[in-house]
Design an enzyme around this catalytic site. Structure first.
Site, mmCIF file in Angstrom:
data_model
loop_
_atom_site.group_PDB
_atom_site.id
_atom_site.type_symbol
_atom_site.label_atom_id
_atom_site.label_comp_id
_atom_site.label_asym_id
_atom_site.label_seq_id
_atom_site.Cartn_x
_atom_site.Cartn_y
_atom_site.Cartn_z
ATOM 1 N N GLU A 151 40.989 24.856 46.391
ATOM 2 C CA GLU A 151 39.812 25.650 46.726
ATOM 3 C C GLU A 151 39.031 26.005 45.461
ATOM 4 O OE1 GLU A 151 40.342 29.556 48.509
ATOM 5 O OE2 GLU A 151 38.430 29.407 49.496
ATOM 6 N N GLY A 290 44.765 34.866 41.907
ATOM 7 C CA GLY A 290 45.946 35.689 42.162
ATOM 8 C C GLY A 290 46.894 34.959 43.107
ATOM 9 N N ALA A 291 46.313 34.345 44.123
ATOM 10 C CA ALA A 291 47.105 33.612 45.096
ATOM 11 C C ALA A 291 46.182 32.717 45.901
ATOM 12 C CB ALA A 291 47.825 34.574 46.026
ATOM 13 N N GLU A 293 45.862 30.578 49.752
ATOM 14 C CA GLU A 293 46.410 30.578 51.111
ATOM 15 C C GLU A 293 46.719 29.213 51.715
ATOM 16 O OE1 GLU A 293 43.228 31.416 50.202
ATOM 17 O OE2 GLU A 293 41.765 30.739 51.683
ATOM 18 N N ASN A 294 46.967 28.162 50.911
ATOM 19 C CA ASN A 294 47.265 26.838 51.484
ATOM 20 C C ASN A 294 48.128 26.966 52.742
ATOM 21 O OD1 ASN A 294 46.284 25.763 48.890
ATOM 22 N ND2 ASN A 294 48.218 26.573 48.142
ATOM 23 N N HIS A 326 47.240 39.542 52.524
ATOM 24 C CA HIS A 326 45.920 38.900 52.451
ATOM 25 C C HIS A 326 46.062 37.390 52.712
ATOM 26 C CE1 HIS A 326 41.840 38.321 50.442
ATOM 27 N NE2 HIS A 326 42.361 37.099 50.338
ATOM 28 N N GLU A 327 46.963 36.745 51.988
ATOM 29 C CA GLU A 327 47.098 35.286 52.132
ATOM 30 C C GLU A 327 47.606 34.916 53.521
ATOM 31 O OE1 GLU A 327 45.537 33.879 49.930
ATOM 32 O OE2 GLU A 327 45.631 35.418 48.371
ATOM 33 N N HIS A 330 44.872 34.900 56.039
ATOM 34 C CA HIS A 330 44.096 33.656 55.954
ATOM 35 C C HIS A 330 44.686 32.543 56.820
ATOM 36 C CE1 HIS A 330 41.025 34.324 52.963
ATOM 37 N NE2 HIS A 330 41.854 34.557 51.967
#
Ligand code: BES
Ligand code: ZN
EC number: 3.4.11.-
Length: 885
Positions: A151, A290-291, A293-294, A326-327, A330
C-alpha cells in the site's frame, strides 16, 4: 512552494472526482493471478513468474499494466491457443509506471486472454514492494527476511500487476525458499513440495497457498524468513503472532489474545464472518508505517505488536491495542469492502480509526478512551484543517507521491471525526445497523462515499447525504460565534470558516456547513438542533447555563464572549460539564487565542481557573495548551520565556505532588499515565523536587538497578536528566538507545537524546539519524527531541540542509517519511524570516512527495508569527499582573 497549492481551490461538490483519476485503460480486466516468487538471499534479488487471466472487455490491441524497477525477461499473451504477443513489443512509461504490450492481433471483446511475464526484482532496502529486512540471529550474525509493503502503489514493484484498488482479482501465490525458512502469505498453505533450486541447488521447497477471495493488489503480502510463532484457538480460525527468531515471542501474547477476541467481536458486530482460514500477525524489524492490514497477514512495526508489560508503560499498551484493533477493523473496512480509488482513502482509514476506539472502549471500559478522543483525534483534525494548505477529505490524487501524502490527519482523524459526528447524530445502534447494510451490500466490491451515506440513510430513514456530503467534499470547518440577548433569552449563532492564520478571504468563506449544535443546558443535551445557514437565533429557557457542542462530537470551534467563557469555567467546577466538554472548551479557547479571535490573556486566566481539575484528559489538554504557547514563544526574550515556565510550574506542581510518582500495583491504567504526565510537565517547568527525584532514579538505574525508573516515568526522567545534566547522563541514555532489550525502551531513550543542549551533544545526536546505529524506519526518533530548544531547532534545520541529498536518496518521495522529516525539521520555527530561509532552500528543488508537509509547515510558522506580533504585549501584561514576571 509554500504557496498553498491546495488550499482555497477546494473542489466543487458537483465536480465528479473520478474524472481527475489517472488509471489504466479499461480494455481488459484481471481475473486471476498465478504468481511464483523465489527470493535470493545471496544477491538480494528474486525471480518471478506471473500468469494473469484476463477478461477482455473491449476489442484489444494493447495491454497496459503497472511495473516499477522490474526486469522483465519474457512476455507472452495468448488467447485460446493463439500466441498474440511476445517480449519485443514492450514500451515503458516511467511517469505512469506502466508497461504497455502491443499485440500483433486484435483480441475481441468478450473473449479471454492469458498474460505471462517472467521477471527479476530487487529485494530493496526501502521498505516498499518486496523488500529485505534484517535482524541479528542468536549467534550474532545478521539474518535477512523478505517481506512486503504494497500500500498504496508498490505491488507493482513486487510483480507486474493491474495495481488499482478497484481491479480486484483472485490470487494463487507460490513462494520458493530454503527449507528452514517459514513462508507466509494471505492464505493458508495448500501444498508444499521439495525442489531442486535454480538458485542455490540446495534443499528448497515450493509452498503454494490456497487461492484468495477477490481482493485488491495493495492488500497482498508474502514473507520468507526464519520465524517463531505463538498461536491461539480462541477464535473460530487459528490466530498467530510471528516474530523473527531474535525476539521473545511471548511479548506477542497480549496482541495475540486481543486479536482473537477482537475478530470474534467484529464478526458479530458486523454480522459478517471473517472470510479467511487464518489470521497471522507479524513483527517486522524494518517497517515504514506502524502497521499494515494485509488480508490475513497483518504486518507491524515491532513496537506496535510486541510488548513486555514489565518494561513498557500504559500508553505503549494502549497504542498496541489501538493498532491491533485498527488493522483488524480493516479486514472488513478496506479489505472486504474497498474504496474504489485513493481519493476515497478516508473510507478505509477513517473507519478503522473510529472502529478501534469503539472496540477499545468495549474491551477496556476503564481506559475511558472516548474521553480522550477530543484531545487526540479531533484536536489533530482541527489543527491540520485550520491551515490553508489543508485539503478536503475527498481530494483528487493521481500518482504515488500524491497518494502517500494523504495518509494524514485529514483522512484518519477528520475522517473518523466525521463518523463520530454522524454516529452520535443517528445513535450508535442505528449507525451500526447502517454499517452492516453497507458491508453486506458491497462485500468483495468497491465503494464511494455516497454508498456509505446511502446505507446509513437506509438504516435511519434520514437523509444522511444531505448533512454529511459537505463535510467530506469541502476543506476546513467553521468557527461558531455565540452572542447573547438577555432580553429575549436567546443566543445568536454565526458560522465562518476558521483559519489559524485568521486571514480568511471572502471567497474562502463560502461554504455553509451543517453544524450539529449539541446544545447542553441544565435540562440535558438537545441533539436535534442544527445550524445550516450563515446565522440564526435560538431561544433558550434561560441563559444561566448553556454550552454548545456537547462532548465535542461536532467538528467546529465555538467562540463565546469573554464573560460566557468565565461562566463556563465556573460551570466546569460545579460539575455541569463532561470531561470532553471541559477539555474541548480549553482546546477551543486555546485555538481561538492562537489565531486572534480572542486574547491570549483570556486562555491564561481560564487555565488558571482549572488548577483543581480532577480529570487526566483535561490535564492533557491544559498541558498541551501551555506547551503550544511556549513553543510559539521559543525564540522570544528570556524574561518572558522564564515567566511562562513559572506559570507552568505554578499551574502543575500541586497536582503533580498530589498524585506523586510512586507506583503501586493497584494504580489503574489512567492513573499510571496521569502520574507520569504530571511528573513530566512539572519537571520540565523546573520543579526542584521532581528534578532531584529524576536524578535519584536515574543514578540508581545507572548503577545497575534496572527497575529504578518506572516504565511510565522513563521518558520524563530521561528528558529531565538530559536537559539539566551533561555528558555523563548522555552516555547512559545513548547506551540505552542503542542497546536496551526492547524496541520500546530503545525508542524512549532515542527520542530523549535531543533534549541535551550542549553543542557537542547536539552534534552527536545529529550524527545518529543517518548512521548505521539507527534503522531507516527510526530516523525521526533522534531528531524529534531537538525541537524542545532553540539551539536544537536551528541545528536541526542546518543538519537537514547539509544532508539533503542523502535524505532525498534514502527516503525517496514514494515514502511518507521524507514528509515527516521535512515537517520535523521546519515546523518548529516561529518567524517570517525563518520561513524565508526555508523557502530559499527549497526554491528550485523538487518538493515532490512532501509539498503538502512543506506548505503546512509554512502556514504554521505564519500563524505563530502573527500570534506573537498580536499578543506579545497582552501576554507580558498578564504575566506581570500575575507576578510571574
Ligand atoms: N493502511 C495503513 C498503513 C499505511 C500507512 C500504508 C501509510 C501506507 C501508507 C494502516 O492501516 C495504518 O493506518 N497504520 C497506522 C496505525 C494505526 C494505529 C493508526 C500507522 O501506520 O501509523
Ligand atoms: Zn489504517
Amino acid at each position: 512552494m509554500c504557496r498553498h497549492q491546495y488550499g482555497s481551490e477546494d473542489i466543487n461538490s458537483s465536480m465528479d472526482i473520478t474524472q481527475a483519476r489517472e488509471v489504466l485503460p479499461k480494455n481488459v480486466k484481471p481475473v486471476h493471478y498465478d504468481l511464483t516468487l523465489e527470493p535470493n538471499f545471496e544477491n538480494f534479488t528474486y525471480e518471478g513468474k506471473v500468469v494473469i487471466d484476463l477478461d477482455v472487455v473491449e476489442d484489444t490491441t494493447s495491454i497496459s499494466l503497472n511495473t516499477i524497477d522490474l526486469k522483465i525477461h519474457s512476455t507472452q499473451v495468448t488467447s485460446g491457443d493463439q500466441v498474440i504477443a511476445s517480449s519485443s513489443e514492450l514500451q515503458y512509461d516511467e511517469d505512469t509506471q506502466t508497461t504497455k504490450i502491443s499485440l500483433s492481433d486484435t483480441i475481441r471483446a468478450g473473449s479471454k486472454a492469458k498474460l505471462t511475464h517472467t521477471f527479476t526484482g530487487i529485494l530493496n532496502d526501502n521498505m516498499t514492494g518486496f523488500y529485505r529486512s534484517s535482524f541479528k540471529a542468536q549467534d550474532g550474525s545478521t539474518t535477512y527476511l523478505a517481506t512486503t509493503q504494497m500500500e498504496p502503489t508498490d505491488a507493482r514493484r513486487a510483480f507486474p500487476c493491474f495495481d488499482e484498488p478497484a481491479l480486484k482479482a483472485e490470487f494463487t501465490i507460490t513462494l520458493i525458499a530454503d527449507k528452514k525458512m517459514t513462508c507466509l502469505s494471505n492464505m493458508d498453505v495448500a501444498s508444499e513440495k521439495e525442489l531442486d533450486s535454480k538458485i542455490t541447488g540446495g534443499r528448497r521447497k515450493a509452498v503454494t497457498f490456497n487461492k484468495t477471495p477477490l481482493m485488491s493488489t495493495y492488500l497482498l503480502a508474502f514473507i520468507v524468513g526464519e520465524l517463531n510463532y505463538i498461536e491461539t484457538n480462541n477464535f473460530r480460525v487459528p490466530v498467530r503472532v510471528y516474530a523473527p527468531t531474535d525476539r521473545d515471542i511471548e511479548h506477542g501474547r497480549f496482541s495475540l489474545e486481543l486479536a482473537a477476541r477482537t475478530l470474534d467481536f467484529y464478526e458479530k458486530k458486523f454480522d459478517s464472518k471473517f472470510p479467511l482460514p487464518k489470521m497471522d500477525m507479524i513483527a517486522i524489524p524494518d517497517f515504514s508505517a506502524g502497521a499494515m492490514e494485509n488480508w490475513g497477514l497483518v504486518t507491524y512495526r515491532v513496537v506496535d505488536l510486541l510488548i513486555d508489560e514489565k518494561v513498557s508503560g500504559a500508553s505503549t499498551k494502549q497504542r498496541v491495542a489501538e493498532t491491533v484493533q485498527h488493522e483488524l477493523a480493516h479486514q472488513w473496512f478496506g479489505n472486504l469492502v474497498t474504496m474504489d480509488f485513493w481519493d476515497g482513502l478516508w473510507l478505509n482509514e477513517g473507519f478503522a480509526t473510529w472502529m478501534s476506539w469503539y472496540s477499545c472502549d468495549v474491551f477496556y471500559p476503564e481506559w475511558k478512551v472516548w474521553e480522550g478522543y477530543m484531545t487526540d483525534n479531533l484536536a489533530s483534525a482541527l489543527s491540520l484543517d485550520s491551515l490553508r494548505s489543508s485539503h478536503p477529505i475527498e481530494v483528487p490524487v493521481k500518482r504515488a507521491d500524491e497518494i502517500n501524502q494523504i495518509f494524514d490527519a485529514i483522512s484518519y482523524s477528520k475522517g473518523s471525526s466525521v463518523l463520530r459526528m454522524i454516529s452520535k447524530y443517528l445513535g450508535e445502534d442505528v449507525f451500526m445497523e447502517g454499517v452492516r447494510h453497507y458491508l453486506k451490500k458491497h462485500a468483495y466490491g468497491n465503494t464511494q462515499t455516497g454508498d456509505l451515506w446511502a446505507a446509513l440513510s437506509n438504516a435511519s430513514g434520514k437523509d444522511v447525504e444531505k448533512v454529511m456530503d459537505i463535510w467530506t467534499k469541502k476543506v476546513g470547518f467553521p468557527v461558531v460565534t455565540v452572542t447573547e440577548d438577555a432580553n429575549t433569552s436567546s443566543i445568536h449563532l454565526k458560522q465562518n470558516r476558521f483559519l489559524r492564520t485568521a486571514d480568511v478571504k471572502p471567497e474562502e468563506d463560502e461554504t455553509l456547513f451543517p453544524v450539529f449544535l449539541g446544545l447542553r443546558t441544565k435540562e440535558g443535551v438537545n441533539e436535534d438542533l442544527a445550524l445550516s445557514t450563515r446565522e440564526a437565533d435560538f431561544k433558550l429557557k434561560d441563559l444561566d447555563f448553556f454550552k454548545l457542542n456537547a462532548d465535542h462530537s461536532g467538528i467546529y470551534r465555538t467562540l463565546y464572549t469573554a464573560e460566557r467563557l468565565r461562566k463556563l469555567g465556573i460551570a466546569a467546577k460545579d460539575g455541569l460539564l463532561s470531561v470532553e466538554d471541559r477539555a474541548g472548551m480549553i482546546s477551543d479557547a486555546g485555538a481561538l487565542a492562537a489565531s486572534g479571535y480572542q486574547k491570549t490573556s483570556g486562555i491564561l486566566s481560564l487555565l488558571e481557573s482549572f488548577k483543581s481539575e480532577p480529570a487526566f484528559v483535561v490535564w492533557q489538554e491544559i498541558t498541551a495548551r501551555i506547551s503550544v504557547l511556549r513553543s510559539a514563544w521559543i525564540f522570544e526574550e528570556e524574561e518572558v520565556k522564564n515567566a511562562l515556565k513559572k506559570f507552568q510550574l505554578d499551574l502543575t506542581k500541586d497536582k503533580a505532588h498530589e498524585l506523586g510518582w510512586e507506583y503501586k500495583d493497584t494504580d489503574g491504567h489512567i492513573e499510571q499515565q496521569f502520574k507520569g504526565m504530571m511528573f513530566g510537565t512539572a519537571g520540565v517547568a523546573k520543579d526542584e523536587t521532581i528534578v532531584k527525584a529524576a536524578f535519584d532514579m536515574f543514578n540508581k538505574f545507572k548503577n545497575g538497578d534496572s527497575s529504578a525508573i518506572h516504565p511510565n516515568l522513563r521518558g520524563s526522567v530521561y528528558a529531565l536528566v538530559l536537559s539539566n545534566g551533561g555528558k555523563d547522563e548522555y552516555e547512559v541514555v545513548l547506551n540505552e538507545a542503542l542497546n536496551a532489550n526492547t524496541s520500546d525502551e530503545r525508542n524512549t531513550a532515542m527520542r530523549a537524546l535531543g533534549r541535551a543542549k550542549n553543542p557537542e551533544l547536539i552534534k552527536r545526536t545529529l550524527d545518529l539519524p543517518l548512521s548505521e546505529h539507527v534503522k531507516g524506519q527510526d530516523i525521526y526518533l533522534p531528531i524529534s527531541g531537538l525541537r524542545t530548544h532553540p539551539e536544537g531547532i536551528k541545528a536541526l534545520w542546518s543538519w537537514m540542509k547539509d544532508n539533503w541529498a542523502e535524505l532525498e536518496k534514502r527516503l525517496f518521495p514514494g515514502l511518507t517519511m521524507l514528509s515527516s522529516v521535512v515537517s520535523i525539521c521546519t515546523s518548529s520555527f516561529t518567524h517570517e524570516e525563518h520561513m524565508k530561509d526555508i523557502e530559499k532552500f527549497f526554491a528550485g528543488k523538487s518538493t515532490k512527495g512532501f509539498d503538502r508537509a512543506l506548505a503546512q509547515s509554512c502556514d504554521a510558522i505564519r500563524a505563530k508569527s502573527a500570534w506573537i506580533k498580536r499578543d506579545s504585549e497582552d501576554i507580558k501584561t498578564w504575566l506581570k499582573e500575575h507576578r510571574y514576571m
